[in-house]
Design an enzyme around this catalytic site. Sequence first.
Site, PDB file in Angstrom:
ATOM      1  CG  ASP A   1      -1.735   1.191   1.428  1.00 51.35           C
ATOM      2  OD1 ASP A   1      -1.515   2.185   0.705  1.00 51.35           O
ATOM      3  OD2 ASP A   1      -2.626   1.176   2.301  1.00 51.35           O
TER       4      ASP A   1
ATOM      5  CB  THR B   1      -4.616   7.572  -2.001  1.00 49.24           C
ATOM      6  OG1 THR B   1      -3.378   7.958  -1.396  1.00 49.24           O
ATOM      7  CG2 THR B   1      -5.424   6.724  -1.037  1.00 49.24           C
TER       8      THR B   1
ATOM      9  NE  ARG C   1     -10.218  13.198   0.045  1.00 48.79           N
ATOM     10  CZ  ARG C   1      -9.138  13.517   0.772  1.00 48.79           C
ATOM     11  NH1 ARG C   1      -8.482  14.617   0.546  1.00 48.79           N
ATOM     12  NH2 ARG C   1      -8.735  12.710   1.731  1.00 48.79           N
TER      13      ARG C   1
END
Length: 402
Positions: free
Chosen positions: A189, A215, A224
Amino acid sequence: MELLNQIILDETKRQNNGLELIASENFTSAEVRRLCGSSPTNKYAEGFPGHRYYGGCENIDKIEQLAIDLACQLFGAQFANVQPHCGSAANMIAYAALLNLGDTILSLGLDEGGHLTHGSSVSFSGKQYHFVHYHLGADGRIDYEGMAKMAAETKPRLILAGFSSYPYEIDFKHISEIAKANGAYFMVDMAHIAGLIATGYHPSPIPYADVVTSTTHKTLRGPRGGIILTNSPELAKKINSACFPGIQGGPLENIIAAKVQCFYEALQPSFKQYIKAVVANTKACADEFAKLGCAVSGTDTHLFMVNTKKSFGMTGVDAQHKVEEIGITFNKNMVPGDTEKPSVTSGVRIGMAATTTRGLTEAQARETAWIIYDYLGNHVSREVASARVQKIVATLKDIDKL
Ligand code: DSN
Protein backbone atom coordinates in the site's frame (compact mmCIF):
# COMPACT_ATOMS: atom_id res chain seq x y z
CA MET A 1 -26.69 28.02 -2.75
CA GLU A 2 -25.51 31.06 -0.89
CA LEU A 3 -24.87 29.41 2.48
CA LEU A 4 -22.84 26.62 0.90
CA ASN A 5 -20.84 29.04 -1.26
CA GLN A 6 -19.95 31.01 1.83
CA ILE A 7 -18.76 27.84 3.58
CA ILE A 8 -16.61 26.91 0.56
CA LEU A 9 -15.11 30.42 0.53
CA ASP A 10 -14.37 30.07 4.25
CA GLU A 11 -12.67 26.71 3.65
CA THR A 12 -10.55 28.14 0.81
CA LYS A 13 -9.57 31.00 3.12
CA ARG A 14 -8.67 28.55 5.91
CA GLN A 15 -6.46 26.56 3.53
CA ASN A 16 -4.80 29.74 2.22
CA ASN A 17 -4.22 31.29 5.62
CA GLY A 18 -2.57 28.36 7.36
CA LEU A 19 0.41 26.03 7.30
CA GLU A 20 -0.90 22.61 6.23
CA LEU A 21 1.30 19.93 7.76
CA ILE A 22 -1.08 16.94 7.58
CA ALA A 23 1.13 14.32 5.89
CA SER A 24 -1.67 12.80 3.82
CA GLU A 25 -2.89 16.09 2.31
CA ASN A 26 -1.80 18.19 -0.64
CA PHE A 27 -3.02 21.00 -2.91
CA THR A 28 -4.13 20.04 -6.43
CA SER A 29 -3.62 22.06 -9.59
CA ALA A 30 -6.48 24.18 -10.93
CA GLU A 31 -6.77 21.71 -13.83
CA VAL A 32 -7.23 18.72 -11.48
CA ARG A 33 -9.96 20.66 -9.63
CA ARG A 34 -11.66 21.67 -12.89
CA LEU A 35 -11.75 18.04 -14.05
CA CYS A 36 -13.24 16.91 -10.72
CA GLY A 37 -16.26 19.03 -11.60
CA SER A 38 -16.42 18.08 -15.30
CA SER A 39 -19.23 16.44 -17.34
CA PRO A 40 -18.25 12.77 -16.85
CA THR A 41 -19.78 13.13 -13.36
CA ASN A 42 -23.13 12.78 -15.18
CA LYS A 43 -22.28 9.41 -16.75
CA TYR A 44 -22.89 5.83 -15.65
CA ALA A 45 -20.13 3.53 -16.88
CA GLU A 46 -20.24 0.29 -14.88
CA GLY A 47 -17.70 -2.08 -16.38
CA PHE A 48 -14.34 -1.31 -17.99
CA PRO A 49 -13.20 0.33 -21.27
CA GLY A 50 -14.79 -1.57 -24.17
CA HIS A 51 -17.04 -3.61 -21.83
CA ARG A 52 -19.69 -1.40 -20.27
CA TYR A 53 -23.22 -2.02 -19.05
CA TYR A 54 -24.42 1.34 -20.47
CA GLY A 55 -24.47 3.02 -23.88
CA GLY A 56 -22.81 6.34 -24.65
CA CYS A 57 -19.46 5.39 -23.12
CA GLU A 58 -17.22 6.14 -26.12
CA ASN A 59 -15.61 9.21 -24.53
CA ILE A 60 -15.60 7.72 -21.05
CA ASP A 61 -13.71 4.70 -22.42
CA LYS A 62 -11.03 7.02 -23.84
CA ILE A 63 -10.68 8.86 -20.51
CA GLU A 64 -10.35 5.67 -18.48
CA GLN A 65 -7.95 4.07 -20.97
CA LEU A 66 -5.78 7.21 -20.80
CA ALA A 67 -5.73 6.95 -17.01
CA ILE A 68 -4.78 3.27 -17.19
CA ASP A 69 -2.02 3.90 -19.74
CA LEU A 70 -0.51 6.86 -17.87
CA ALA A 71 -0.67 5.06 -14.49
CA CYS A 72 1.20 2.12 -16.05
CA GLN A 73 3.75 4.47 -17.63
CA LEU A 74 4.30 6.45 -14.43
CA PHE A 75 4.89 3.41 -12.21
CA GLY A 76 6.27 0.95 -14.78
CA ALA A 77 3.42 -1.52 -14.24
CA GLN A 78 1.68 -3.81 -16.76
CA PHE A 79 -1.90 -3.40 -15.50
CA ALA A 80 -3.81 -0.68 -13.66
CA ASN A 81 -7.30 -0.41 -12.26
CA VAL A 82 -8.08 3.29 -11.78
CA GLN A 83 -11.62 2.92 -10.41
CA PRO A 84 -11.22 2.63 -6.60
CA HIS A 85 -13.05 5.53 -4.98
CA CYS A 86 -10.42 5.78 -2.23
CA GLY A 87 -7.46 4.00 -0.67
CA SER A 88 -9.63 1.92 1.68
CA ALA A 89 -11.68 0.70 -1.30
CA ALA A 90 -8.46 -0.13 -3.19
CA ASN A 91 -7.29 -2.26 -0.25
CA MET A 92 -10.71 -3.92 0.13
CA ILE A 93 -10.71 -4.79 -3.58
CA ALA A 94 -7.14 -6.09 -3.49
CA TYR A 95 -7.85 -8.35 -0.48
CA ALA A 96 -11.02 -9.66 -2.16
CA ALA A 97 -9.07 -10.41 -5.34
CA LEU A 98 -6.29 -12.32 -3.57
CA LEU A 99 -7.88 -13.93 -0.51
CA ASN A 100 -10.77 -15.83 0.98
CA LEU A 101 -12.57 -14.36 3.98
CA GLY A 102 -10.77 -15.33 7.18
CA ASP A 103 -7.36 -15.76 5.53
CA THR A 104 -4.31 -14.64 7.48
CA ILE A 105 -2.57 -11.34 6.60
CA LEU A 106 0.74 -10.30 8.17
CA SER A 107 0.89 -6.50 8.45
CA LEU A 108 2.05 -3.63 10.66
CA GLY A 109 -0.54 -2.52 13.24
CA LEU A 110 -2.10 0.93 13.47
CA ASP A 111 -0.15 1.73 16.65
CA GLU A 112 3.20 1.28 14.87
CA GLY A 113 2.43 3.06 11.59
CA GLY A 114 -0.06 0.84 9.75
CA HIS A 115 -3.43 1.98 8.41
CA LEU A 116 -6.97 1.18 9.62
CA THR A 117 -7.38 -1.13 6.62
CA HIS A 118 -4.27 -3.05 7.67
CA GLY A 119 -6.20 -5.03 10.26
CA SER A 120 -7.76 -2.63 12.76
CA SER A 121 -10.68 -4.28 14.57
CA VAL A 122 -12.92 -1.28 13.81
CA SER A 123 -12.30 -1.56 10.04
CA PHE A 124 -13.78 -4.11 7.58
CA SER A 125 -10.25 -5.51 7.31
CA GLY A 126 -10.03 -6.65 10.94
CA LYS A 127 -13.57 -8.02 10.81
CA GLN A 128 -13.20 -10.01 7.58
CA TYR A 129 -9.61 -11.30 7.71
CA HIS A 130 -7.32 -12.71 10.35
CA PHE A 131 -4.46 -10.26 10.92
CA VAL A 132 -1.21 -10.87 12.71
CA HIS A 133 1.23 -7.99 13.08
CA TYR A 134 4.96 -7.72 12.65
CA HIS A 135 6.67 -4.96 14.58
CA LEU A 136 9.20 -2.16 14.56
CA GLY A 137 12.58 -2.62 16.23
CA ALA A 138 13.87 -0.39 19.03
CA ASP A 139 15.24 1.97 16.35
CA GLY A 140 11.72 2.58 15.00
CA ARG A 141 12.49 0.68 11.77
CA ILE A 142 10.78 -2.46 10.47
CA ASP A 143 12.14 -5.56 12.21
CA TYR A 144 12.64 -7.69 9.07
CA GLU A 145 14.05 -10.62 11.05
CA GLY A 146 11.02 -10.60 13.32
CA MET A 147 8.79 -10.41 10.26
CA ALA A 148 10.49 -13.47 8.74
CA LYS A 149 10.05 -15.41 12.01
CA MET A 150 6.39 -14.49 12.25
CA ALA A 151 5.81 -15.40 8.60
CA ALA A 152 7.33 -18.85 9.21
CA GLU A 153 5.20 -19.33 12.33
CA THR A 154 1.87 -18.01 11.08
CA LYS A 155 2.09 -18.90 7.36
CA PRO A 156 0.06 -15.88 6.17
CA ARG A 157 -1.67 -15.92 2.79
CA LEU A 158 -0.49 -12.32 2.29
CA ILE A 159 2.24 -10.05 3.64
CA LEU A 160 1.43 -6.35 3.53
CA ALA A 161 3.87 -3.43 3.49
CA GLY A 162 3.18 0.28 3.12
CA PHE A 163 2.12 2.53 5.94
CA SER A 164 0.42 5.74 7.11
CA SER A 165 3.05 7.00 9.50
CA TYR A 166 6.33 5.21 8.85
CA PRO A 167 9.08 7.72 8.04
CA TYR A 168 11.83 5.43 6.72
CA GLU A 169 12.63 3.74 3.41
CA ILE A 170 11.02 0.31 3.03
CA ASP A 171 13.05 -2.66 1.73
CA PHE A 172 10.47 -4.11 -0.66
CA LYS A 173 12.90 -6.68 -2.06
CA HIS A 174 13.58 -8.10 1.40
CA ILE A 175 9.87 -8.39 2.21
CA SER A 176 9.13 -10.03 -1.16
CA GLU A 177 11.77 -12.67 -0.35
CA ILE A 178 10.10 -13.35 3.02
CA ALA A 179 6.72 -13.65 1.26
CA LYS A 180 8.12 -15.98 -1.40
CA ALA A 181 9.85 -18.21 1.17
CA ASN A 182 6.50 -18.67 2.90
CA GLY A 183 4.23 -19.04 -0.13
CA ALA A 184 2.46 -15.75 0.60
CA TYR A 185 1.30 -12.99 -1.72
CA PHE A 186 3.14 -9.69 -1.29
CA MET A 187 1.00 -6.54 -1.35
CA VAL A 188 2.19 -2.95 -0.98
CA ASP A 189 0.00 0.00 0.00
CA MET A 190 2.15 2.86 -1.32
CA ALA A 191 -0.48 5.57 -0.74
CA HIS A 192 1.77 7.88 1.26
CA ILE A 193 4.92 7.58 -0.82
CA ALA A 194 3.44 7.23 -4.34
CA GLY A 195 4.86 10.61 -5.41
CA LEU A 196 8.32 9.62 -4.16
CA ILE A 197 8.12 6.28 -5.96
CA ALA A 198 6.93 7.92 -9.20
CA THR A 199 10.02 10.15 -9.20
CA GLY A 200 12.65 7.73 -7.93
CA TYR A 201 12.94 9.26 -4.45
CA HIS A 202 11.89 5.92 -2.95
CA PRO A 203 12.59 2.47 -4.49
CA SER A 204 9.62 1.07 -6.41
CA PRO A 205 7.65 -1.94 -5.15
CA ILE A 206 6.42 -2.78 -8.67
CA PRO A 207 9.21 -5.28 -9.51
CA TYR A 208 8.63 -7.17 -6.25
CA ALA A 209 4.96 -6.99 -5.22
CA ASP A 210 2.08 -9.07 -6.55
CA VAL A 211 -0.28 -6.13 -6.08
CA VAL A 212 0.30 -2.45 -5.28
CA THR A 213 -2.48 -0.15 -4.07
CA SER A 214 -2.34 3.61 -3.71
CA THR A 215 -4.30 6.78 -3.29
CA THR A 216 -3.80 9.59 -5.78
CA HIS A 217 -4.17 12.58 -3.46
CA LYS A 218 -1.24 12.44 -1.05
CA THR A 219 2.30 12.99 -2.35
CA LEU A 220 0.98 12.21 -5.85
CA ARG A 221 -1.01 15.48 -5.64
CA GLY A 222 -4.06 14.39 -7.62
CA PRO A 223 -7.79 14.10 -6.89
CA ARG A 224 -9.01 12.07 -3.91
CA GLY A 225 -9.15 8.46 -5.14
CA GLY A 226 -7.40 5.11 -5.43
CA ILE A 227 -5.61 2.87 -7.93
CA ILE A 228 -4.42 -0.74 -8.02
CA LEU A 229 -1.40 -1.94 -10.03
CA THR A 230 -0.07 -5.40 -10.87
CA ASN A 231 2.20 -7.12 -13.38
CA SER A 232 0.16 -10.34 -13.36
CA PRO A 233 -2.52 -10.76 -16.06
CA GLU A 234 -4.27 -13.34 -13.88
CA LEU A 235 -4.38 -11.03 -10.84
CA ALA A 236 -5.43 -8.09 -13.03
CA LYS A 237 -8.59 -10.01 -14.02
CA LYS A 238 -9.34 -10.90 -10.39
CA ILE A 239 -8.80 -7.27 -9.32
CA ASN A 240 -11.16 -5.97 -11.99
CA SER A 241 -13.95 -8.35 -11.08
CA ALA A 242 -13.44 -7.77 -7.33
CA CYS A 243 -13.78 -4.03 -8.11
CA PHE A 244 -16.87 -4.35 -10.34
CA PRO A 245 -19.25 -6.09 -9.83
CA GLY A 246 -17.61 -7.29 -6.59
CA ILE A 247 -17.46 -4.16 -4.48
CA GLN A 248 -18.04 -0.89 -6.36
CA GLY A 249 -20.74 0.27 -8.75
CA GLY A 250 -20.37 3.09 -11.28
CA PRO A 251 -16.85 4.51 -11.46
CA LEU A 252 -16.39 8.26 -10.83
CA GLU A 253 -15.25 9.07 -14.37
CA ASN A 254 -14.86 12.80 -13.59
CA ILE A 255 -12.37 11.83 -10.87
CA ILE A 256 -10.72 9.38 -13.28
CA ALA A 257 -10.31 12.31 -15.71
CA ALA A 258 -8.61 14.23 -12.90
CA LYS A 259 -6.40 11.16 -12.27
CA VAL A 260 -5.27 11.41 -15.94
CA GLN A 261 -4.18 14.99 -15.26
CA CYS A 262 -2.47 13.93 -12.01
CA PHE A 263 -0.44 11.20 -13.77
CA TYR A 264 0.40 13.61 -16.60
CA GLU A 265 1.65 16.22 -14.11
CA ALA A 266 3.65 13.59 -12.19
CA LEU A 267 5.42 12.61 -15.42
CA GLN A 268 6.76 16.18 -15.90
CA PRO A 269 10.32 17.07 -14.80
CA SER A 270 8.88 19.80 -12.53
CA PHE A 271 7.18 17.12 -10.41
CA LYS A 272 10.55 15.50 -9.73
CA GLN A 273 11.87 18.88 -8.58
CA TYR A 274 8.81 19.23 -6.36
CA ILE A 275 9.37 15.84 -4.67
CA LYS A 276 13.07 16.65 -4.21
CA ALA A 277 12.01 19.81 -2.36
CA VAL A 278 9.44 17.87 -0.27
CA VAL A 279 12.13 15.43 0.92
CA ALA A 280 14.60 18.26 1.64
CA ASN A 281 12.00 20.32 3.55
CA THR A 282 10.92 17.30 5.60
CA LYS A 283 14.53 16.51 6.55
CA ALA A 284 15.16 20.16 7.45
CA CYS A 285 12.06 20.42 9.66
CA ALA A 286 12.74 17.07 11.43
CA ASP A 287 16.40 18.03 11.88
CA GLU A 288 15.42 21.32 13.51
CA PHE A 289 13.10 19.53 15.98
CA ALA A 290 15.99 17.17 16.82
CA LYS A 291 18.36 20.12 17.37
CA LEU A 292 15.77 21.61 19.71
CA GLY A 293 15.95 18.43 21.80
CA CYS A 294 12.52 17.04 20.84
CA ALA A 295 11.72 13.31 20.68
CA VAL A 296 11.44 13.12 16.90
CA SER A 297 11.84 10.27 14.41
CA GLY A 298 14.26 10.46 11.54
CA THR A 299 12.89 10.68 8.02
CA ASP A 300 13.63 9.41 4.50
CA THR A 301 10.27 10.57 3.15
CA HIS A 302 7.68 13.35 3.29
CA LEU A 303 6.80 12.80 6.97
CA PHE A 304 8.13 12.33 10.48
CA MET A 305 6.74 11.75 13.95
CA VAL A 306 7.13 13.85 17.09
CA ASN A 307 6.46 12.29 20.50
CA THR A 308 4.65 15.26 22.06
CA LYS A 309 4.38 13.63 25.49
CA LYS A 310 8.15 13.31 25.74
CA SER A 311 8.86 16.63 24.03
CA PHE A 312 6.19 18.90 25.55
CA GLY A 313 4.41 16.85 28.22
CA MET A 314 1.16 16.88 26.24
CA THR A 315 -0.84 14.30 24.30
CA GLY A 316 -1.04 14.30 20.51
CA VAL A 317 -4.65 15.46 20.52
CA ASP A 318 -3.84 18.42 22.79
CA ALA A 319 -0.87 19.38 20.60
CA GLN A 320 -3.07 19.18 17.49
CA HIS A 321 -5.68 21.48 19.02
CA LYS A 322 -3.12 23.93 20.38
CA VAL A 323 -1.34 24.53 17.05
CA GLU A 324 -4.70 25.10 15.37
CA GLU A 325 -4.92 28.29 17.45
CA ILE A 326 -2.01 29.70 15.44
CA GLY A 327 -3.03 28.49 11.97
CA ILE A 328 -1.05 25.24 11.82
CA THR A 329 -2.71 21.88 11.10
CA PHE A 330 -1.16 18.48 11.73
CA ASN A 331 -2.72 15.36 13.19
CA LYS A 332 -2.43 13.33 16.34
CA ASN A 333 -0.90 9.94 15.63
CA MET A 334 0.13 6.94 17.65
CA VAL A 335 3.87 6.64 18.03
CA PRO A 336 5.82 3.39 18.56
CA GLY A 337 5.09 1.99 22.03
CA ASP A 338 2.09 4.30 22.47
CA THR A 339 -0.10 3.54 25.49
CA GLU A 340 -2.76 6.16 24.69
CA LYS A 341 -5.93 5.47 22.67
CA PRO A 342 -5.89 6.33 18.92
CA SER A 343 -8.22 9.26 19.71
CA VAL A 344 -5.66 10.67 22.19
CA THR A 345 -2.15 9.43 21.21
CA SER A 346 1.27 10.40 22.54
CA GLY A 347 2.44 12.10 19.37
CA VAL A 348 1.79 13.82 16.09
CA ARG A 349 2.62 13.20 12.43
CA ILE A 350 4.07 16.07 10.44
CA GLY A 351 4.37 16.14 6.64
CA MET A 352 5.71 18.72 4.20
CA ALA A 353 4.07 17.73 0.88
CA ALA A 354 1.28 20.32 0.99
CA THR A 355 3.25 23.36 2.13
CA THR A 356 6.00 22.54 -0.38
CA THR A 357 3.42 22.67 -3.20
CA ARG A 358 2.79 26.27 -2.11
CA GLY A 359 6.51 27.04 -2.28
CA LEU A 360 7.77 26.58 1.30
CA THR A 361 11.58 26.87 1.46
CA GLU A 362 14.00 24.86 3.60
CA ALA A 363 14.63 27.89 5.83
CA GLN A 364 10.87 28.22 6.35
CA ALA A 365 10.62 24.48 7.11
CA ARG A 366 13.17 25.02 9.89
CA GLU A 367 11.34 28.13 11.15
CA THR A 368 8.11 26.04 11.21
CA ALA A 369 9.77 23.62 13.67
CA TRP A 370 10.81 26.60 15.81
CA ILE A 371 7.30 28.07 15.82
CA ILE A 372 5.75 24.75 16.92
CA TYR A 373 8.47 24.23 19.54
CA ASP A 374 8.06 27.76 20.93
CA TYR A 375 4.27 27.60 21.04
CA LEU A 376 3.84 24.05 22.42
CA GLY A 377 6.64 24.76 24.89
CA ASN A 378 4.88 27.97 26.06
CA HIS A 379 7.91 30.11 25.15
CA VAL A 380 5.87 32.63 23.12
CA SER A 381 2.33 34.00 23.15
CA ARG A 382 -0.38 33.04 20.69
CA GLU A 383 -0.07 36.49 19.03
CA VAL A 384 3.67 36.14 18.47
CA ALA A 385 3.39 32.56 17.17
CA SER A 386 0.46 33.49 14.86
CA ALA A 387 2.41 36.45 13.47
CA ARG A 388 5.36 34.16 12.67
CA VAL A 389 3.01 31.75 10.87
CA GLN A 390 1.48 34.61 8.90
CA LYS A 391 4.93 35.89 7.91
CA ILE A 392 5.55 32.54 6.18
CA VAL A 393 2.01 32.25 4.77
CA ALA A 394 2.35 35.70 3.13
CA THR A 395 5.13 34.31 0.91
CA LEU A 396 3.25 31.16 -0.19
CA LYS A 397 1.26 30.67 -3.41
CA ASP A 398 -2.50 31.13 -3.34
CA ILE A 399 -4.14 27.69 -3.57
CA ASP A 400 -6.47 28.87 -6.35
CA LYS A 401 -3.45 29.78 -8.50
CA LEU A 402 -1.59 26.45 -8.41
N1 DSN B 1 -6.20 8.94 6.40
C1 DSN B 1 -5.00 8.74 5.64
C2 DSN B 1 -3.82 9.24 6.37
O1 DSN B 1 -3.97 10.29 6.96
O2 DSN B 1 -2.76 8.66 6.34
C3 DSN B 1 -4.86 7.37 5.24
O3 DSN B 1 -6.06 6.94 4.71
